[in-house]
Design a protein around this motif. Structure first.
Motif, mmCIF file in Angstrom:
data_model
loop_
_atom_site.group_PDB
_atom_site.id
_atom_site.type_symbol
_atom_site.label_atom_id
_atom_site.label_comp_id
_atom_site.label_asym_id
_atom_site.label_seq_id
_atom_site.Cartn_x
_atom_site.Cartn_y
_atom_site.Cartn_z
ATOM 1 N N ASP A 1 -32.342 14.469 151.058
ATOM 2 C CA ASP A 1 -32.358 14.600 152.670
ATOM 3 C C ASP A 1 -31.846 12.982 152.837
ATOM 4 O O ASP A 1 -31.512 12.651 154.127
ATOM 5 C CB ASP A 1 -33.853 14.541 153.079
ATOM 6 C CG ASP A 1 -34.148 15.973 153.358
ATOM 7 O OD1 ASP A 1 -33.002 16.900 153.296
ATOM 8 O OD2 ASP A 1 -35.328 16.351 153.585
ATOM 9 N N MET A 2 -31.757 12.133 151.969
ATOM 10 C CA MET A 2 -31.413 10.920 152.044
ATOM 11 C C MET A 2 -29.840 10.767 152.408
ATOM 12 O O MET A 2 -29.286 9.743 152.700
ATOM 13 C CB MET A 2 -31.633 9.844 150.918
ATOM 14 C CG MET A 2 -33.046 9.541 150.832
ATOM 15 S SD MET A 2 -33.954 8.612 152.054
ATOM 16 C CE MET A 2 -33.310 6.911 151.641
ATOM 17 N N PHE A 3 -29.077 11.933 152.067
ATOM 18 C CA PHE A 3 -27.515 11.790 152.267
ATOM 19 C C PHE A 3 -27.263 12.361 153.754
ATOM 20 O O PHE A 3 -26.185 12.450 154.016
ATOM 21 C CB PHE A 3 -27.114 12.696 151.349
ATOM 22 C CG PHE A 3 -26.926 11.992 149.955
ATOM 23 C CD1 PHE A 3 -25.708 11.558 149.420
ATOM 24 C CD2 PHE A 3 -27.927 12.304 149.116
ATOM 25 C CE1 PHE A 3 -25.676 10.743 148.271
ATOM 26 C CE2 PHE A 3 -28.100 11.403 147.848
ATOM 27 C CZ PHE A 3 -26.793 10.681 147.288
ATOM 28 N N ASP A 4 -28.346 12.821 154.554
ATOM 29 C CA ASP A 4 -28.382 13.119 156.028
ATOM 30 C C ASP A 4 -29.004 12.129 156.795
ATOM 31 O O ASP A 4 -29.864 11.392 156.534
ATOM 32 C CB ASP A 4 -29.011 14.414 156.229
ATOM 33 C CG ASP A 4 -28.843 14.970 157.666
ATOM 34 O OD1 ASP A 4 -29.777 14.230 158.389
ATOM 35 O OD2 ASP A 4 -28.207 15.847 157.803
ATOM 36 N N LYS A 5 -27.961 11.543 157.580
ATOM 37 C CA LYS A 5 -28.375 10.144 158.331
ATOM 38 C C LYS A 5 -29.673 10.456 159.119
ATOM 39 O O LYS A 5 -30.448 9.460 159.202
ATOM 40 C CB LYS A 5 -27.039 9.830 159.385
ATOM 41 C CG LYS A 5 -27.362 8.483 160.396
ATOM 42 C CD LYS A 5 -26.101 8.034 160.872
ATOM 43 C CE LYS A 5 -26.373 6.719 161.481
ATOM 44 N NZ LYS A 5 -25.200 6.389 162.366
ATOM 45 N N ALA A 6 -29.642 11.336 159.826
ATOM 46 C CA ALA A 6 -31.109 11.500 160.649
ATOM 47 C C ALA A 6 -32.162 11.653 159.673
ATOM 48 O O ALA A 6 -33.172 10.997 160.147
ATOM 49 C CB ALA A 6 -30.763 12.929 161.654
ATOM 50 N N ARG A 7 -32.220 12.429 158.912
ATOM 51 C CA ARG A 7 -33.243 12.453 157.829
ATOM 52 C C ARG A 7 -33.608 11.246 157.025
ATOM 53 O O ARG A 7 -34.708 10.861 156.915
ATOM 54 C CB ARG A 7 -32.841 13.649 156.974
ATOM 55 C CG ARG A 7 -32.991 15.185 157.643
ATOM 56 C CD ARG A 7 -32.655 16.100 156.447
ATOM 57 N NE ARG A 7 -32.389 17.551 157.264
ATOM 58 C CZ ARG A 7 -32.200 18.599 156.674
ATOM 59 N NH1 ARG A 7 -31.768 18.537 155.229
ATOM 60 N NH2 ARG A 7 -31.953 19.634 157.276
ATOM 61 N N ILE B 1 -19.740 10.913 143.187
ATOM 62 C CA ILE B 1 -20.582 11.835 142.780
ATOM 63 C C ILE B 1 -20.271 13.269 143.383
ATOM 64 O O ILE B 1 -21.111 14.118 142.961
ATOM 65 C CB ILE B 1 -22.055 11.491 143.425
ATOM 66 C CG1 ILE B 1 -21.899 11.476 144.876
ATOM 67 C CG2 ILE B 1 -22.368 10.054 142.917
ATOM 68 C CD1 ILE B 1 -23.417 11.051 145.400
ATOM 69 N N GLY B 2 -19.275 13.263 143.754
ATOM 70 C CA GLY B 2 -18.428 14.729 144.100
ATOM 71 C C GLY B 2 -18.734 15.193 145.631
ATOM 72 O O GLY B 2 -18.677 16.276 145.762
ATOM 73 N N LEU B 3 -19.182 14.414 146.595
ATOM 74 C CA LEU B 3 -19.400 14.750 147.700
ATOM 75 C C LEU B 3 -18.261 14.309 148.815
ATOM 76 O O LEU B 3 -17.528 13.435 148.542
ATOM 77 C CB LEU B 3 -20.798 14.086 148.247
ATOM 78 C CG LEU B 3 -22.035 14.382 147.517
ATOM 79 C CD1 LEU B 3 -23.266 13.768 147.993
ATOM 80 C CD2 LEU B 3 -22.303 15.909 147.300
ATOM 81 N N ASP B 4 -18.301 14.959 149.877
ATOM 82 C CA ASP B 4 -17.161 14.573 150.754
ATOM 83 C C ASP B 4 -17.488 13.436 151.718
ATOM 84 O O ASP B 4 -18.975 12.905 151.391
ATOM 85 C CB ASP B 4 -16.668 15.711 151.900
ATOM 86 C CG ASP B 4 -18.057 16.102 152.558
ATOM 87 O OD1 ASP B 4 -18.892 15.650 152.695
ATOM 88 O OD2 ASP B 4 -17.919 17.268 153.092
ATOM 89 N N LYS B 5 -16.982 12.956 152.616
ATOM 90 C CA LYS B 5 -17.401 11.821 153.561
ATOM 91 C C LYS B 5 -18.675 11.906 154.218
ATOM 92 O O LYS B 5 -19.408 10.971 154.724
ATOM 93 C CB LYS B 5 -16.203 11.202 154.380
ATOM 94 C CG LYS B 5 -15.645 12.464 155.547
ATOM 95 C CD LYS B 5 -14.876 11.994 156.426
ATOM 96 C CE LYS B 5 -14.408 13.056 157.311
ATOM 97 N NZ LYS B 5 -13.326 12.602 158.048
ATOM 98 N N ASN B 6 -19.100 13.227 154.310
ATOM 99 C CA ASN B 6 -20.162 13.495 155.174
ATOM 100 C C ASN B 6 -21.505 13.727 154.483
ATOM 101 O O ASN B 6 -22.494 14.036 154.754
ATOM 102 C CB ASN B 6 -20.059 14.643 155.967
ATOM 103 C CG ASN B 6 -19.021 14.570 157.147
ATOM 104 O OD1 ASN B 6 -19.098 13.354 157.832
ATOM 105 N ND2 ASN B 6 -18.034 15.316 157.202
ATOM 106 N N GLY B 7 -21.171 13.718 153.026
ATOM 107 C CA GLY B 7 -22.176 13.641 152.006
ATOM 108 C C GLY B 7 -22.758 15.009 151.697
ATOM 109 O O GLY B 7 -23.567 15.381 151.318
#
Length: 270
Positions: free
Chosen positions: A118-124, A158-164
């Motif tokens: 959830d830390m990769f989601d800005k709102a959360r 870590i293999g994620l896109d620009k939006n996590g």
């Protein structure tokens, strides 16, 4: 958002030391995993994210190579998946108890939250930081974390896109699993708590080049009693203690993905 304990203060400052485990609520994966930086991350990034060592310093990817997982298209071999069955009852209803046990519960649960996907989601992420950190440090932590989690080099490593987000067909795993806690110093308004935990981090899926790996860490939290609850003022992280690994065969990428989907993460750690 509340990450507190629903038990009442036991009066005197110095809890029973008993460990309690609660099942997750309807939130699904809740707050569960660690963080790491890719091998090519620069020192400047680590400096910027010094406050989020749980994220950057946590994961050392092991280059295990490709995984010949079985095809997930075979419906006959694929079980029906569902997150951990929700009870409908929130496990956390009030602040943590004003004693040593409450401080340990707070530290364990904050480790789970700060190490979660959830830390990769800005709102959360903003909700977690506002809940976990003391008000006088939350704003600065928020800015540091926003910079870390939006860093394109870090996300790419870590293999994620620009939006996590994980690539199509892959599942991002980031969970912290506390093993134990220890109070090393305490007073009425302050507590220092060490949390020993293992973490899972990586991408599960047949084409993942960053497979899910396990790591061990101990994080020391400086907690302060603020607004009738324990909050994080600062923390430090170190490696280990690391147990000797058993000679167990690593699961296929498909099996790992199924496990992540079928076993919901705990939202209440102690």
């Amino acid at each position: 958002m509340s990450l507190g304990d629903d038990h009442q203060s036991s009066g005197g400052y110095g809890g029973t030391g008993q460990t309690r485990t609660r099942l997750p609520d309807a939130g699904g994966d809740g707050y569960g995993g660690p963080r790491r930086t890719g091998r090519s991350s620069s020192r400047s990034l680590v400096t910027v994210v010094g406050v989020v060592v749980l994220l950057i310093a946590a994961i050392a990817f092991a280059n295990r190579g490709g995984d010949d997982s079985a095809s997930s298209d075979d419906a006959a071999d694929k079980p029906k998946t569902s997150a951990t069955t929700p009870s409908g009852t929130q496990p956390v209803q009030s602040g943590f108890a004003h004693d040593q046990q409450g401080a340990q519960s707070a530290a364990a649960n904050y480790a789970v939250a700060l190490g979660s996907a959830d830390m990769f989601d800005k709102a959360r992420r903003h909700a977690i930081v506002d809940t976990v950190y003391a008000p006088d440090v939350a704003a600065s932590r928020q800015a540091d974390l926003d910079g870390a989690y939006s860093n394109q080099e870090f996300l790419a490593n870590i293999g994620l896109d620009k939006n996590g987000k994980a690539p199509a067909g892959q599942t991002f795993v980031s969970r912290v699993i506390p093993v134990g806690t220890k109070v090393t110093a305490s007073s009425t308004e302050k507590a220092t708590v060490e949390v020993w935990y293992t973490s899972l981090f990586g991408l599960s899926g047949g084409k993942s080049t960053n497979p899910v790996t396990e790591s061990w860490y101990t994080t020391t939290y400086q907690l302060t009693w603020t607004n009738d609850d324990w909050k994080v003022a600062d923390f430090q992280q170190k490696d280990g203690p690391v147990p000797v690994g058993r000679d167990q065969r690593a699961s296929t990428a498909d099996d790992m993905t199924k496990a992540v989907e079928e076993y919901g993460g705990f939202t209440y750690a102690r």
